[in-house]
Design a protein around this motif. Structure first.
Motif, PDB file in Angstrom:
ATOM      1  N   LYS A 178       9.222 -79.725  21.087  1.00 59.54           N
ATOM      2  CA  LYS A 178       8.711 -78.377  20.469  1.00 59.54           C
ATOM      3  C   LYS A 178       9.094 -77.160  21.197  1.00 59.54           C
ATOM      4  O   LYS A 178       8.983 -76.113  20.774  1.00 59.54           O
ATOM      5  CB  LYS A 178       7.122 -78.571  20.306  1.00 59.54           C
ATOM      6  N   LEU A 179       9.363 -77.327  22.447  1.00 66.81           N
ATOM      7  CA  LEU A 179       9.695 -76.449  23.703  1.00 66.81           C
ATOM      8  C   LEU A 179      10.935 -75.962  23.532  1.00 66.81           C
ATOM      9  O   LEU A 179      11.323 -74.850  24.114  1.00 66.81           O
ATOM     10  CB  LEU A 179       9.175 -76.840  24.875  1.00 66.81           C
ATOM     11  N   TRP A 180      11.696 -76.326  22.361  1.00 70.23           N
ATOM     12  CA  TRP A 180      13.320 -76.128  22.181  1.00 70.23           C
ATOM     13  C   TRP A 180      13.257 -75.285  20.999  1.00 70.23           C
ATOM     14  O   TRP A 180      13.060 -75.659  20.021  1.00 70.23           O
ATOM     15  CB  TRP A 180      13.957 -77.400  22.135  1.00 70.23           C
ATOM     16  N   ALA A 181      13.518 -73.638  21.350  1.00 71.68           N
ATOM     17  CA  ALA A 181      13.718 -73.042  19.960  1.00 71.68           C
ATOM     18  C   ALA A 181      14.920 -73.319  19.325  1.00 71.68           C
ATOM     19  O   ALA A 181      16.136 -73.412  20.187  1.00 71.68           O
ATOM     20  CB  ALA A 181      13.657 -71.554  20.695  1.00 71.68           C
ATOM     21  N   SER A 182      15.089 -73.241  18.083  1.00 77.72           N
ATOM     22  CA  SER A 182      16.441 -73.618  17.200  1.00 77.72           C
ATOM     23  C   SER A 182      16.071 -72.636  16.079  1.00 77.72           C
ATOM     24  O   SER A 182      15.020 -72.390  15.436  1.00 77.72           O
ATOM     25  CB  SER A 182      16.391 -75.197  17.053  1.00 77.72           C
ATOM     26  N   GLY A 183      17.422 -72.437  15.602  1.00 78.34           N
ATOM     27  CA  GLY A 183      17.448 -72.018  14.171  1.00 78.34           C
ATOM     28  C   GLY A 183      17.200 -72.862  13.271  1.00 78.34           C
ATOM     29  O   GLY A 183      17.168 -74.189  13.577  1.00 78.34           O
ATOM     30  N   VAL A 184      17.248 -72.320  11.877  1.00 84.18           N
ATOM     31  CA  VAL A 184      16.717 -73.442  10.932  1.00 84.18           C
ATOM     32  C   VAL A 184      17.794 -73.444   9.858  1.00 84.18           C
ATOM     33  O   VAL A 184      18.344 -72.454   9.514  1.00 84.18           O
ATOM     34  CB  VAL A 184      15.595 -72.841  10.131  1.00 84.18           C
ATOM     35  N   THR A 185      18.517 -74.770   9.266  1.00 82.98           N
ATOM     36  CA  THR A 185      19.353 -74.709   8.342  1.00 82.98           C
ATOM     37  C   THR A 185      19.102 -75.489   7.384  1.00 82.98           C
ATOM     38  O   THR A 185      17.993 -76.242   7.408  1.00 82.98           O
ATOM     39  CB  THR A 185      20.582 -75.588   8.873  1.00 82.98           C
ATOM     40  N   VAL A 186      19.472 -75.470   6.360  1.00 78.01           N
ATOM     41  CA  VAL A 186      19.649 -76.440   5.101  1.00 78.01           C
ATOM     42  C   VAL A 186      20.723 -77.041   4.971  1.00 78.01           C
ATOM     43  O   VAL A 186      21.789 -76.456   4.747  1.00 78.01           O
ATOM     44  CB  VAL A 186      19.040 -75.858   3.850  1.00 78.01           C
TER      45      VAL A 186
ATOM     46  N   THR B  50      17.069 -78.863  11.869  1.00 77.47           N
ATOM     47  CA  THR B  50      17.128 -77.908  13.019  1.00 77.47           C
ATOM     48  C   THR B  50      17.994 -78.630  14.089  1.00 77.47           C
ATOM     49  O   THR B  50      18.434 -78.005  14.904  1.00 77.47           O
ATOM     50  CB  THR B  50      15.630 -77.746  13.571  1.00 77.47           C
ATOM     51  N   SER B  51      18.415 -79.956  13.905  1.00 79.38           N
ATOM     52  CA  SER B  51      19.411 -80.627  14.809  1.00 79.38           C
ATOM     53  C   SER B  51      21.046 -80.190  14.298  1.00 79.38           C
ATOM     54  O   SER B  51      21.459 -80.965  13.555  1.00 79.38           O
ATOM     55  CB  SER B  51      19.031 -81.907  14.764  1.00 79.38           C
ATOM     56  N   PHE B  52      21.425 -79.073  14.681  1.00 79.39           N
ATOM     57  CA  PHE B  52      22.802 -78.440  14.401  1.00 79.39           C
ATOM     58  C   PHE B  52      23.138 -77.647  15.492  1.00 79.39           C
ATOM     59  O   PHE B  52      22.431 -77.310  16.315  1.00 79.39           O
ATOM     60  CB  PHE B  52      22.132 -77.559  13.152  1.00 79.39           C
ATOM     61  N   SER B  53      24.471 -77.917  15.758  1.00 85.67           N
ATOM     62  CA  SER B  53      25.142 -77.337  17.055  1.00 85.67           C
ATOM     63  C   SER B  53      26.678 -77.115  16.582  1.00 85.67           C
ATOM     64  O   SER B  53      27.142 -77.944  15.737  1.00 85.67           O
ATOM     65  CB  SER B  53      24.867 -78.239  18.152  1.00 85.67           C
ATOM     66  N   SER B  54      27.265 -76.122  17.254  1.00 80.36           N
ATOM     67  CA  SER B  54      28.648 -76.053  17.361  1.00 80.36           C
ATOM     68  C   SER B  54      29.153 -77.170  18.041  1.00 80.36           C
ATOM     69  O   SER B  54      28.533 -77.705  19.014  1.00 80.36           O
ATOM     70  CB  SER B  54      29.162 -74.604  17.672  1.00 80.36           C
ATOM     71  N   VAL B  55      30.369 -77.672  17.571  1.00 76.77           N
ATOM     72  CA  VAL B  55      31.089 -78.731  18.627  1.00 76.77           C
ATOM     73  C   VAL B  55      32.304 -78.181  19.335  1.00 76.77           C
ATOM     74  O   VAL B  55      32.632 -78.429  20.415  1.00 76.77           O
ATOM     75  CB  VAL B  55      31.236 -79.840  17.850  1.00 76.77           C
ATOM     76  N   SER B  56      33.156 -77.689  18.399  1.00 84.23           N
ATOM     77  CA  SER B  56      34.590 -77.187  18.789  1.00 84.23           C
ATOM     78  C   SER B  56      35.084 -75.909  17.908  1.00 84.23           C
ATOM     79  O   SER B  56      34.610 -75.703  16.702  1.00 84.23           O
ATOM     80  CB  SER B  56      35.438 -78.471  18.579  1.00 84.23           C
ATOM     81  N   VAL B  57      35.857 -75.111  18.636  1.00 81.90           N
ATOM     82  CA  VAL B  57      36.310 -73.869  17.895  1.00 81.90           C
ATOM     83  C   VAL B  57      37.732 -74.138  17.333  1.00 81.90           C
ATOM     84  O   VAL B  57      37.836 -73.783  16.427  1.00 81.90           O
ATOM     85  CB  VAL B  57      36.559 -72.853  18.937  1.00 81.90           C
TER      86      VAL B  57
ATOM     87  N   ASN C 245      23.650 -74.217   5.497  1.00 78.76           N
ATOM     88  CA  ASN C 245      23.296 -73.195   5.231  1.00 78.76           C
ATOM     89  C   ASN C 245      22.168 -72.513   6.326  1.00 78.76           C
ATOM     90  O   ASN C 245      21.354 -73.280   6.659  1.00 78.76           O
ATOM     91  CB  ASN C 245      22.636 -73.085   3.837  1.00 78.76           C
ATOM     92  N   ILE C 246      22.642 -71.649   7.139  1.00 83.61           N
ATOM     93  CA  ILE C 246      21.827 -70.868   8.225  1.00 83.61           C
ATOM     94  C   ILE C 246      20.900 -70.090   7.552  1.00 83.61           C
ATOM     95  O   ILE C 246      21.063 -69.117   6.933  1.00 83.61           O
ATOM     96  CB  ILE C 246      22.619 -70.314   9.109  1.00 83.61           C
TER      97      ILE C 246
ATOM     98  N   GLY D  26      24.873 -62.068   7.146  1.00 81.86           N
ATOM     99  CA  GLY D  26      24.163 -61.109   7.798  1.00 81.86           C
ATOM    100  C   GLY D  26      22.796 -61.185   7.660  1.00 81.86           C
ATOM    101  O   GLY D  26      22.228 -61.839   6.706  1.00 81.86           O
ATOM    102  N   GLY D  27      22.214 -60.412   8.843  1.00 82.19           N
ATOM    103  CA  GLY D  27      20.665 -60.672   8.733  1.00 82.19           C
ATOM    104  C   GLY D  27      20.170 -61.126   9.985  1.00 82.19           C
ATOM    105  O   GLY D  27      21.077 -61.547  11.014  1.00 82.19           O
ATOM    106  N   ASP D  28      18.951 -61.623   9.994  1.00 79.21           N
ATOM    107  CA  ASP D  28      18.326 -62.020  11.198  1.00 79.21           C
ATOM    108  C   ASP D  28      17.980 -63.321  11.226  1.00 79.21           C
ATOM    109  O   ASP D  28      17.475 -63.715   9.875  1.00 79.21           O
ATOM    110  CB  ASP D  28      17.128 -61.225  11.616  1.00 79.21           C
ATOM    111  N   PRO D  29      18.144 -64.306  12.176  1.00 79.36           N
ATOM    112  CA  PRO D  29      17.856 -65.703  11.929  1.00 79.36           C
ATOM    113  C   PRO D  29      16.503 -66.236  11.876  1.00 79.36           C
ATOM    114  O   PRO D  29      15.551 -65.635  12.347  1.00 79.36           O
ATOM    115  CB  PRO D  29      18.561 -66.542  13.181  1.00 79.36           C
ATOM    116  N   LEU D  30      15.985 -67.169  11.074  1.00 74.00           N
ATOM    117  CA  LEU D  30      14.688 -67.753  10.903  1.00 74.00           C
ATOM    118  C   LEU D  30      14.779 -68.781  12.156  1.00 74.00           C
ATOM    119  O   LEU D  30      15.928 -69.477  12.397  1.00 74.00           O
ATOM    120  CB  LEU D  30      14.710 -68.358   9.888  1.00 74.00           C
ATOM    121  N   LEU D  31      13.864 -68.692  13.219  1.00 73.14           N
ATOM    122  CA  LEU D  31      13.711 -69.458  14.382  1.00 73.14           C
ATOM    123  C   LEU D  31      12.531 -70.380  14.138  1.00 73.14           C
ATOM    124  O   LEU D  31      11.656 -70.319  13.563  1.00 73.14           O
ATOM    125  CB  LEU D  31      13.419 -68.636  15.475  1.00 73.14           C
TER     126      LEU D  31
END
Length: 161
Positions: free
Chosen positions: A13-21, A37-44, A72-73, A144-149
């Protein structure tokens, strides 16, 4: 030494994250989507992301069956969308009133999301109760816009500039 589930959840709960669907679609099973919320970049290069999906979800089953999905972010105005795609709602209830269009890979893209990433599954690993799904991003739509955290059991917004 063993960590019990409540200790583990309290720490996370102490890890802030973005929200995706995460969304997917199949002819047989129809539209599928779930909040993640378990989403991350891996490679460019190649562009890859990962998402963790509970192995008991119907959304995860379709992602792994179809080998394509979208992430969807969500933006700050989409708390209701996050809630709608979480929990015990039926898939029909999850998509009700949510604007979307089919992406090139067939997965639903939420048209009000900050960004949508169309992906194909390139790897999957079963870890405990979840599939770690690695997707190669094949198309990106940025709006664009601000993320839901999400932090400490509540939605949050960025403060300041």
């Amino acid at each position: 030494m063993s960590v019990d589930a409540s200790q583990f959840k309290n720490a996370l709960k102490l890890w802030a994250s973005g929200v995706t669907v995460v969304t997917a679609q199949s002819e047989q099973q129809g539209l599928k989507g779930m909040t993640a919320t378990s989403f991350s970049s891996v490679s460019v290069d190649p562009p890859q992301i990962l998402v963790c999906l509970n192995q008991n979800t119907d959304t995860g089953a379709v992602v792994l069956e179809q080998k394509r999905f979208a992430v969807n972010i969500l933006g700050t105005e989409q708390q209701n969308v996050s809630n709608q795609f979480a929990g015990g709602a039926t898939q029909e209830e999850r998509f009700a009133g949510v604007a979307w269009e089919a992406g090139e890979n067939g997965a639903p893209l939420l048209t009000d999301a900050l960004a949508s990433l169309e992906c194909k599954v390139v790897d999957q690993v079963l870890a405990g109760t979840h599939w770690i799904v690695i997707g190669e991003v094949q198309k990106v739509v940025c709006r664009g816009g601000d993320p839901l955290l999400y932090y400490s059991g509540a939605y949050r917004q960025l403060s300041g500039d």
